[in-house]
Design a protein around this motif. Structure first.
Motif, PDB file in Angstrom:
ATOM      1  N   HIS A  79       0.858  -1.177   0.000  1.00 19.88           N
ATOM      2  CA  HIS A  79       0.000   0.000   0.000  1.00 19.88           C
ATOM      3  C   HIS A  79       0.898   1.233   0.000  1.00 19.88           C
ATOM      4  O   HIS A  79       1.904   1.271   0.717  1.00 19.88           O
ATOM      5  N   TRP A  80       0.525   2.237  -0.791  1.00 22.52           N
ATOM      6  CA  TRP A  80       1.333   3.458  -0.867  1.00 22.52           C
ATOM      7  C   TRP A  80       0.461   4.642  -0.448  1.00 22.52           C
ATOM      8  O   TRP A  80      -0.573   4.895  -1.049  1.00 22.52           O
ATOM      9  N   PRO A  81       0.878   5.389   0.594  1.00 22.58           N
ATOM     10  CA  PRO A  81       0.071   6.532   1.051  1.00 22.58           C
ATOM     11  C   PRO A  81       0.086   7.663   0.031  1.00 22.58           C
ATOM     12  O   PRO A  81       1.109   7.943  -0.596  1.00 22.58           O
ATOM     13  N   HIS A 116      -4.800   5.665   0.251  1.00 20.22           N
ATOM     14  CA  HIS A 116      -3.675   4.937  -0.308  1.00 20.22           C
ATOM     15  C   HIS A 116      -4.004   4.361  -1.685  1.00 20.22           C
ATOM     16  O   HIS A 116      -5.167   4.286  -2.084  1.00 20.22           O
ATOM     17  N   LEU A 117      -2.972   3.952  -2.368  1.00 20.41           N
ATOM     18  CA  LEU A 117      -3.070   3.101  -3.541  1.00 20.41           C
ATOM     19  C   LEU A 117      -2.581   1.718  -3.156  1.00 20.41           C
ATOM     20  O   LEU A 117      -1.778   1.565  -2.235  1.00 20.41           O
ATOM     21  N   SER A 168       1.538  -6.651 -12.575  1.00 20.10           N
ATOM     22  CA  SER A 168       1.854  -5.251 -12.332  1.00 20.10           C
ATOM     23  C   SER A 168       0.593  -4.417 -12.523  1.00 20.10           C
ATOM     24  O   SER A 168      -0.018  -4.441 -13.590  1.00 20.10           O
ATOM     25  N   PHE A 169       0.204  -3.709 -11.499  1.00 19.21           N
ATOM     26  CA  PHE A 169      -1.026  -2.919 -11.536  1.00 19.21           C
ATOM     27  C   PHE A 169      -0.973  -1.871 -10.432  1.00 19.21           C
ATOM     28  O   PHE A 169      -0.123  -1.917  -9.536  1.00 19.21           O
ATOM     29  N   LEU A 170      -1.881  -0.929 -10.501  1.00 19.38           N
ATOM     30  CA  LEU A 170      -2.153  -0.077  -9.355  1.00 19.38           C
ATOM     31  C   LEU A 170      -3.662  -0.018  -9.191  1.00 19.38           C
ATOM     32  O   LEU A 170      -4.410  -0.058 -10.171  1.00 19.38           O
ATOM     33  N   TRP A 213     -13.954  -5.059  -1.042  1.00 18.71           N
ATOM     34  CA  TRP A 213     -13.546  -3.727  -1.466  1.00 18.71           C
ATOM     35  C   TRP A 213     -13.954  -3.460  -2.898  1.00 18.71           C
ATOM     36  O   TRP A 213     -14.141  -4.374  -3.695  1.00 18.71           O
ATOM     37  N   ILE A 214     -14.136  -2.176  -3.181  1.00 23.09           N
ATOM     38  CA  ILE A 214     -14.423  -1.675  -4.520  1.00 23.09           C
ATOM     39  C   ILE A 214     -13.247  -0.779  -4.888  1.00 23.09           C
ATOM     40  O   ILE A 214     -12.791   0.032  -4.066  1.00 23.09           O
ATOM     41  N   GLY A 215     -12.748  -0.930  -6.111  1.00 29.18           N
ATOM     42  CA  GLY A 215     -11.615  -0.110  -6.510  1.00 29.18           C
ATOM     43  C   GLY A 215     -11.523   0.055  -8.013  1.00 29.18           C
ATOM     44  O   GLY A 215     -12.244  -0.593  -8.783  1.00 29.18           O
ATOM     45  N   ILE A 216     -10.640   0.937  -8.424  1.00 29.93           N
ATOM     46  CA  ILE A 216     -10.310   1.154  -9.828  1.00 29.93           C
ATOM     47  C   ILE A 216      -8.907   0.617 -10.056  1.00 29.93           C
ATOM     48  O   ILE A 216      -7.954   1.044  -9.400  1.00 29.93           O
ATOM     49  N   ASP A 217      -8.785  -0.331 -10.959  1.00 36.18           N
ATOM     50  CA  ASP A 217      -7.546  -1.022 -11.266  1.00 36.18           C
ATOM     51  C   ASP A 217      -7.027  -0.558 -12.627  1.00 36.18           C
ATOM     52  O   ASP A 217      -7.792  -0.502 -13.587  1.00 36.18           O
ATOM     53  N   ILE A 218      -5.745  -0.221 -12.708  1.00 36.73           N
ATOM     54  CA  ILE A 218      -5.105   0.162 -13.960  1.00 36.73           C
ATOM     55  C   ILE A 218      -3.910  -0.753 -14.189  1.00 36.73           C
ATOM     56  O   ILE A 218      -3.079  -0.930 -13.295  1.00 36.73           O
ATOM     57  N   ARG A 219      -3.838  -1.328 -15.384  1.00 37.73           N
ATOM     58  CA  ARG A 219      -2.745  -2.237 -15.710  1.00 37.73           C
ATOM     59  C   ARG A 219      -2.580  -2.295 -17.235  1.00 37.73           C
ATOM     60  O   ARG A 219      -3.482  -1.888 -17.973  1.00 37.73           O
TER      61      ARG A 219
END
Length: 204
Positions: free
Chosen positions: A50-52, A61-62, A89-91, A195-201
């Motif tokens: 996790h990145w603040p 965070h991401l 690899s994703f965020l 959890w609900i999120g937006i994934d970019i890869r």
């Protein structure tokens, strides 16, 4: 149901979608995070964690997957289009966490959200102690409308993110990236919450 959510503002959506446009390598993300104030001027982004994106002890965070780049070199400025170089690899930008029927084993009372999501809870986030499933699903619906307005018609089919097919997923193509809205069990938290999120890869 205890729910922790973070508002998807136009500013954050723009910043996320801009990340889909940069070269998929470490130095590009280091620079992008520094420009946004998500990393110190001399910092290197730590992936696989996790990145603040604010004050380290109080921030949202991401969630970052494997390091971006090319497996054939240690050069952080090299991007690669080979799928095997960035399979994981994703965020991901979390929009909401929900603890469904999580109670203290001894007392049967709902678990303190700080035990699930940190103490103190992130600033800028909203904790709703008595949220219903409808409110959790509404976070998905609102984000889906925003992304549809920005990115157009979603893909008819896309590889699931995470790799175990999530409960819900809507994906779009943006250049050579896949942008996905998802709802899934949060296995990183031992399955205690969804959890609900937006994934970019990279788009494979």
């Amino acid at each position: 149901m205890s729910m922790l959510s973070f508002p998807l503002t136009p500013q954050y959506l723009d910043q996320l979608l801009d990340l889909a446009d940069i070269p998929w390598c470490r130095s590009s993300f280091d620079d992008a995070f520094r420009r946004r104030g998500w990393a110190r001027p001399d910092a290197v982004v730590g992936w696989l964690d996790h990145w603040p994106i604010g004050e380290p002890d109080r921030s949202w965070h991401l969630v970052l997957g494997e390091y971006p780049g090319c497996s054939n070199t240690d050069d952080p400025s090299v991007a690669c289009d080979e799928p095997e170089c960035h399979e994981d690899s994703f965020l991901a930008f979390p929009l909401a966490y929900a603890a469904l029927d999580v109670t203290d084993a001894g007392s049967g009372t709902p678990v303190d959200p700080r035990q699930l999501w940190g103490d103190p809870l992130p600033s800028g986030a909203t904790h709703t102690a008595d949220a219903g499933q409808e409110e959790f699903f509404a976070c998905y619906d609102v984000a889906e409308r925003l992304l549809h307005a920005r990115l157009g018609t979603p893909l008819p089919a896309a590889p699931p993110v995470p790799s175990d097919e999530p409960e819900r997923q809507t994906s779009w193509k943006r250049g050579n990236r896949q942008v996905s809205l998802f709802l899934d069990t949060n296995w990183a938290n031992y399955g205690q919450d969804d959890w609900i999120g937006i994934d970019i890869r990279p788009l494979h």
